[in-house]
Scaffold this motif. Structure first.
Motif, PDB file in Angstrom:
ATOM      1  N   ASP A 134     -18.783 -13.618 -11.709  1.00 56.97           N
ATOM      2  CA  ASP A 134     -17.757 -13.082 -11.691  1.00 56.97           C
ATOM      3  C   ASP A 134     -17.837 -12.325 -12.738  1.00 56.97           C
ATOM      4  O   ASP A 134     -17.207 -13.002 -14.348  1.00 56.97           O
ATOM      5  CB  ASP A 134     -16.505 -13.138 -11.782  1.00 56.97           C
ATOM      6  N   LYS A 135     -18.405 -10.765 -12.686  1.00 55.54           N
ATOM      7  CA  LYS A 135     -19.023  -9.676 -13.714  1.00 55.54           C
ATOM      8  C   LYS A 135     -17.297  -9.062 -15.127  1.00 55.54           C
ATOM      9  O   LYS A 135     -17.092  -9.447 -16.085  1.00 55.54           O
ATOM     10  CB  LYS A 135     -19.762  -8.553 -13.830  1.00 55.54           C
ATOM     11  N   LEU A 136     -16.251  -8.935 -13.879  1.00 48.76           N
ATOM     12  CA  LEU A 136     -15.474  -9.203 -14.292  1.00 48.76           C
ATOM     13  C   LEU A 136     -14.085 -10.043 -15.441  1.00 48.76           C
ATOM     14  O   LEU A 136     -14.662  -9.861 -16.538  1.00 48.76           O
ATOM     15  CB  LEU A 136     -13.864  -8.550 -13.330  1.00 48.76           C
ATOM     16  N   ARG A 137     -14.598 -11.423 -15.110  1.00 43.30           N
ATOM     17  CA  ARG A 137     -14.216 -12.257 -16.006  1.00 43.30           C
ATOM     18  C   ARG A 137     -14.931 -12.702 -17.669  1.00 43.30           C
ATOM     19  O   ARG A 137     -14.499 -13.135 -18.202  1.00 43.30           O
ATOM     20  CB  ARG A 137     -14.553 -13.401 -15.076  1.00 43.30           C
ATOM     21  N   LEU A 138     -16.727 -12.334 -17.013  1.00 46.14           N
ATOM     22  CA  LEU A 138     -17.444 -12.856 -18.118  1.00 46.14           C
ATOM     23  C   LEU A 138     -17.304 -11.776 -19.253  1.00 46.14           C
ATOM     24  O   LEU A 138     -17.475 -11.611 -19.977  1.00 46.14           O
ATOM     25  CB  LEU A 138     -18.468 -12.542 -17.220  1.00 46.14           C
ATOM     26  N   TYR A 139     -17.217 -10.422 -18.501  1.00 45.07           N
ATOM     27  CA  TYR A 139     -17.148  -9.081 -20.152  1.00 45.07           C
ATOM     28  C   TYR A 139     -15.959  -9.311 -20.133  1.00 45.07           C
ATOM     29  O   TYR A 139     -15.913  -9.041 -22.116  1.00 45.07           O
ATOM     30  CB  TYR A 139     -17.493  -7.980 -19.042  1.00 45.07           C
ATOM     31  N   ALA A 140     -14.796  -9.048 -19.305  1.00 44.28           N
ATOM     32  CA  ALA A 140     -13.185 -10.112 -20.182  1.00 44.28           C
ATOM     33  C   ALA A 140     -13.724 -10.816 -21.166  1.00 44.28           C
ATOM     34  O   ALA A 140     -13.023 -10.586 -22.414  1.00 44.28           O
ATOM     35  CB  ALA A 140     -12.298  -9.984 -18.853  1.00 44.28           C
ATOM     36  N   ILE A 142     -15.851 -11.491 -22.919  1.00 45.50           N
ATOM     37  CA  ILE A 142     -16.525 -11.032 -24.537  1.00 45.50           C
ATOM     38  C   ILE A 142     -15.520 -10.383 -25.287  1.00 45.50           C
ATOM     39  O   ILE A 142     -16.137  -9.707 -25.717  1.00 45.50           O
ATOM     40  CB  ILE A 142     -17.757 -10.864 -23.695  1.00 45.50           C
ATOM     41  N   ALA A 143     -14.950  -9.500 -24.096  1.00 43.72           N
ATOM     42  CA  ALA A 143     -14.269  -8.402 -25.671  1.00 43.72           C
ATOM     43  C   ALA A 143     -14.851  -7.183 -24.629  1.00 43.72           C
ATOM     44  O   ALA A 143     -14.545  -6.689 -25.770  1.00 43.72           O
ATOM     45  CB  ALA A 143     -14.071  -8.762 -25.726  1.00 43.72           C
ATOM     46  N   VAL A 144     -15.268  -7.244 -24.012  1.00 43.91           N
ATOM     47  CA  VAL A 144     -15.700  -5.655 -23.774  1.00 43.91           C
ATOM     48  C   VAL A 144     -14.754  -4.818 -23.211  1.00 43.91           C
ATOM     49  O   VAL A 144     -14.546  -4.924 -21.968  1.00 43.91           O
ATOM     50  CB  VAL A 144     -17.149  -5.438 -22.938  1.00 43.91           C
ATOM     51  N   PRO A 145     -14.719  -3.844 -23.714  1.00 42.83           N
ATOM     52  CA  PRO A 145     -13.173  -2.594 -23.697  1.00 42.83           C
ATOM     53  C   PRO A 145     -13.597  -2.034 -22.256  1.00 42.83           C
ATOM     54  O   PRO A 145     -12.520  -1.892 -21.473  1.00 42.83           O
ATOM     55  CB  PRO A 145     -13.425  -1.476 -24.576  1.00 42.83           C
ATOM     56  N   GLU A 146     -14.532  -1.376 -22.075  1.00 46.72           N
ATOM     57  CA  GLU A 146     -14.572  -0.916 -20.609  1.00 46.72           C
ATOM     58  C   GLU A 146     -15.694  -1.198 -20.578  1.00 46.72           C
ATOM     59  O   GLU A 146     -16.722  -1.210 -20.316  1.00 46.72           O
ATOM     60  CB  GLU A 146     -14.759   0.554 -20.913  1.00 46.72           C
ATOM     61  N   PHE A 147     -15.707  -1.086 -18.586  1.00 46.41           N
ATOM     62  CA  PHE A 147     -17.005  -1.819 -18.187  1.00 46.41           C
ATOM     63  C   PHE A 147     -16.501  -0.567 -16.785  1.00 46.41           C
ATOM     64  O   PHE A 147     -15.974  -0.799 -16.369  1.00 46.41           O
ATOM     65  CB  PHE A 147     -15.994  -3.294 -16.985  1.00 46.41           C
ATOM     66  N   TRP A 148     -17.883  -0.855 -16.515  1.00 45.92           N
ATOM     67  CA  TRP A 148     -18.477   0.771 -15.244  1.00 45.92           C
ATOM     68  C   TRP A 148     -19.001  -0.427 -14.080  1.00 45.92           C
ATOM     69  O   TRP A 148     -19.861  -1.461 -14.491  1.00 45.92           O
ATOM     70  CB  TRP A 148     -19.045   1.976 -15.291  1.00 45.92           C
ATOM     71  N   ARG A 156     -16.666   2.371 -10.065  1.00 42.46           N
ATOM     72  CA  ARG A 156     -15.630   1.817 -10.831  1.00 42.46           C
ATOM     73  C   ARG A 156     -15.083   1.765 -11.941  1.00 42.46           C
ATOM     74  O   ARG A 156     -16.409   1.064 -12.685  1.00 42.46           O
ATOM     75  CB  ARG A 156     -15.632   0.397  -9.593  1.00 42.46           C
ATOM     76  N   VAL A 157     -14.344   1.370 -12.582  1.00 41.62           N
ATOM     77  CA  VAL A 157     -13.915   2.634 -14.105  1.00 41.62           C
ATOM     78  C   VAL A 157     -12.429   0.705 -13.966  1.00 41.62           C
ATOM     79  O   VAL A 157     -11.834   0.817 -13.809  1.00 41.62           O
ATOM     80  CB  VAL A 157     -13.499   3.030 -14.281  1.00 41.62           C
ATOM     81  N   TYR A 158     -13.115  -0.135 -15.351  1.00 43.95           N
ATOM     82  CA  TYR A 158     -12.031  -0.949 -15.469  1.00 43.95           C
ATOM     83  C   TYR A 158     -11.871  -1.008 -17.489  1.00 43.95           C
ATOM     84  O   TYR A 158     -12.818  -0.330 -17.825  1.00 43.95           O
ATOM     85  CB  TYR A 158     -12.252  -2.335 -15.222  1.00 43.95           C
ATOM     86  N   THR A 159     -11.149  -1.613 -17.164  1.00 43.72           N
ATOM     87  CA  THR A 159     -10.085  -1.293 -19.154  1.00 43.72           C
ATOM     88  C   THR A 159      -9.910  -2.626 -19.137  1.00 43.72           C
ATOM     89  O   THR A 159      -9.311  -3.338 -17.970  1.00 43.72           O
ATOM     90  CB  THR A 159      -9.252   0.509 -19.178  1.00 43.72           C
ATOM     91  N   LEU A 160      -9.856  -3.036 -20.791  1.00 48.45           N
ATOM     92  CA  LEU A 160      -9.640  -4.225 -21.065  1.00 48.45           C
ATOM     93  C   LEU A 160      -7.754  -4.562 -20.939  1.00 48.45           C
ATOM     94  O   LEU A 160      -7.551  -3.567 -22.096  1.00 48.45           O
ATOM     95  CB  LEU A 160     -10.144  -4.644 -21.974  1.00 48.45           C
TER      96      LEU A 160
END
Length: 214
Positions: A134-140, A142-148, A156-160
């Protein structure tokens, strides 16, 4: 071991692996490799990109560079920087990562230690086949502010927010430009060539910025 092979990428999943074993694997295999690792909750995924995967990654990287140039921002491209947090026992190597808002803080750093340095401001994962982690959970975490996340047709664009990612229609980093149009330009690059399409993308970005000015 579970293996998934597509025309765009190969994925191998290893389970019940300790964090120390993961760190040892990274050290022994070194950085001179094509594969990218991710670790979460005892699971290692090893992804090896094929041409469609890597080409999409590189084209998007060129577009991110254009966006920063046209908006007048500096950028530090960190590529598949190994992002590890010993305290969380989580790690990832994205397809691309970028320091933009925090570029000045890491400009002169040759080695990024997330214990003292901020994570990249933006990471990209190209996933023609969905990762088992689950990359959404993983990068969240690690506190990466923005994930594409790009799946070959949709970006798809995600923001923390509050420790979790929310899917958004507008990139908070590149708010004046609709980055979700990027897949259209990736398709054009396959017909018209990457240099010609990058020129077209730059003109489009300039028009978007101009239209957004008061």
């Amino acid at each position: 071991m579970v293996a998934i092979t597509t025309s765009a990428e190969n994925r191998v999943l290893l389970q019940n692996i300790s964090w120390q074993t993961f760190k040892t694997m990274l050290a022994e295999m070194g950085s001179e490799r094509n594969s990218r690792f991710a670790y979460d909750n005892g699971t290692i995924e090893i992804m090896t990109p094929q041409m469609p995967h890597e080409n999409s990654n590189r084209v998007i990287e060129a577009f991110v560079g254009v966006l920063c140039e046209e908006l007048g921002w500096e950028i530090k491209r960190a590529g598949s920087l190994t992002l590890t947090r010993d305290d969380l026992q989580k790690g990832a190597e994205p397809d691309s990562s970028y320091y933009i808002q925090n570029e000045a803080l890491v400009r002169e750093q040759e080695n990024i230690d997330l214990a003292i340095a901020p994570p990249p401001d933006l990471v990209l994962e190209v996933e023609y086949s969905r990762s088992a982690i689950d990359k959404l959970r993983l990068y969240a975490a690690i506190a990466v502010p923005e994930f594409w996340r790009y799946n070959g047709s949709v970006l798809r664009v995600y923001t923390l927010a509050g420790g979790q990612y929310l899917e958004v229609q507008t990139s908070p980093t590149f708010a004046p430009v609709s980055v979700k149009e990027i897949p259209r330009f990736i398709a054009e690059a396959k017909k018209n060539g990457e240099i010609a399409t990058t020129r077209a993308f730059r003109a489009w970005v300039q028009q978007n910025i101009s239209d957004g000015q008061p």
